[in-house]
Design an enzyme around this catalytic site. Structure first.
Site, PDB file in Angstrom:
ATOM      1  CB  SER A  50       7.653  48.776  24.753  1.00  0.00           C
ATOM      2  OG  SER A  50       6.526  48.257  24.432  1.00  0.00           O
ATOM      3  CD  GLU A 187      13.691  46.480  19.842  1.00  0.00           C
ATOM      4  OE1 GLU A 187      12.295  45.182  20.408  1.00  0.00           O
ATOM      5  OE2 GLU A 187      13.154  47.304  19.664  1.00  0.00           O
TER       6      GLU A 187
HETATM    7  O1  KIV Z   1       8.153  45.569  24.342  1.00  0.00           O
HETATM    8  C1  KIV Z   1       7.728  45.852  22.801  1.00  0.00           C
HETATM    9  O2  KIV Z   1       6.825  46.595  22.980  1.00  0.00           O
HETATM   10  C2  KIV Z   1       8.157  44.575  21.946  1.00  0.00           C
HETATM   11  C3  KIV Z   1       8.295  45.588  21.153  1.00  0.00           C
HETATM   12  C4  KIV Z   1       9.242  46.348  19.878  1.00  0.00           C
HETATM   13  C5  KIV Z   1       8.147  44.608  19.782  1.00  0.00           C
HETATM   14  O3  KIV Z   1       9.105  43.890  22.214  1.00  0.00           O
END
Ligand code: KIV
Length: 286
Positions: A50, A187
């Site tokens: 992310s 998620e």
């Molecule tokens: O990339 C990320 O931050 C994640 C979380 C949302 C679990 O995969």
């Protein structure tokens, strides 16, 4: 190697043992400074891909390169000392084959010092999860809404809100647990389904937009601090750091424009010149 070896950090097996016990607290971290602040309060720090959207302004996580994950993970490992650091394998670095996944995951572990990696995908990734765990790489799985698959799913919408979808997600959860994942992120899954999966499988479930019944919870740090411009419904903003930054920067800009900053308190006054040292003439003996 002699003597007893013990880890100073939380390990993947420590997390696995927490199934059904005290809830696991996890947050994402992308930098040394934030990792340092949150490390004492969490069990697990996820260097999530992310970061591509949150830190680097990409629209999805798809473009994130492996090198970027490694660089951020190194910073998070340097900034923390007790939590388990888990690093997301980015899109394109593990899907092709178990051996490709091993090569890249081993590189991530060697170059960052993290304790585990995370990959997205359920039953279809089970063979890879088995391959990695059999070769010394702890894997956290990620099912439900899997952002790297946004181009095939078509949106970041929650999943499993129709009972007709449940069997596939339940099968994913069973498959990754049986393949040896030490935990699984759920998620944006319908609450009832996430609670049901948590009861069905033997490894901890870590919810994000899922259920309070999960064995643990994770949020993106910047989202819960109010630093992200748009957040999904499941994000509780525990602070408004974005507003605090804006207020501080506005005040700074006003003071600079008004020549108020820097005042005397923030500048260096002159020192008195030290008295010149007068050399005594050397006495010469006869
Ligand atoms: O990339 C990320 O931050 C994640 C979380 C949302 C679990 O995969």
């Amino acid at each position: 190697m002699s003597g007893e070896f013990s880890f100073k950090r939380v390990t993947a097996p420590d997390i696995a043992k927490r199934k059904g016990g005290a809830p696991i607290v996890a947050l994402t971290a992308y930098h040394a400074h934030t990792a340092r602040i949150i490390d004492p309060y969490v069990d697990m720090l996820l260097v999530g891909d992310s970061l591509g959207m949150v830190m680097h302004g990409y629209e999805t996580t798809v473009p994130v390169p492996l090198e970027l994950m490694i660089m951020h993970a190194q910073a998070v490992v340097r900034g923390s000392s007790r939590s388990l650091v888990v690093v997301d394998m980015p899109f394109g670095s593990y899907e092709e084959s178990p051996s490709e996944a091993f090569r890249n995951a081993a590189r991530v572990m060697k170059e960052t010092g993290c304790g585990a990696i995370k990959i997205e995908g359920g039953a279809h990734m089970a063979e890879t999860i088995r391959y990695l765990t059999d070769r010394g790489i702890p894997v956290m799985s990620h099912i439900g809404m899997t952002p790297q698959a946004v181009n095939t799913i078509g949106s970041f919408k929650p999943r499993g809100r129709f009972r007709s979808e449940w069997a596939a997600f339940e099968e994913d959860a069973r498959a990754v647990a049986e393949a040896g994942a030490f935990a699984v992120v759920l998620e944006a899954l319908a609450e009832l389904l996430a609670a049901r999966i948590t009861k069905q499988i033997s490894i901890p479930t870590i919810g994000i937009g899922a259920s309070a019944e999960c064995d643990g919870q994770i949020l993106v740090l910047e989202d819960m601090l109010g630093l992200s411009p748009r957040v999904p419904k499941f994000v509780k903003e525990y602070a408004q750091i974005g507003e605090a930054i804006e207020t501080a920067v506005k005040a700074y800009a006003n003071e600079v424009r008004g020549r108020v900053f820097p005042s005397d308190a923030y500048t260096y006054p002159m020192c008195d010149e030290p008295a010149p040292v007068t050399k005594k003439p050397k006495m010469t003996g006869s």
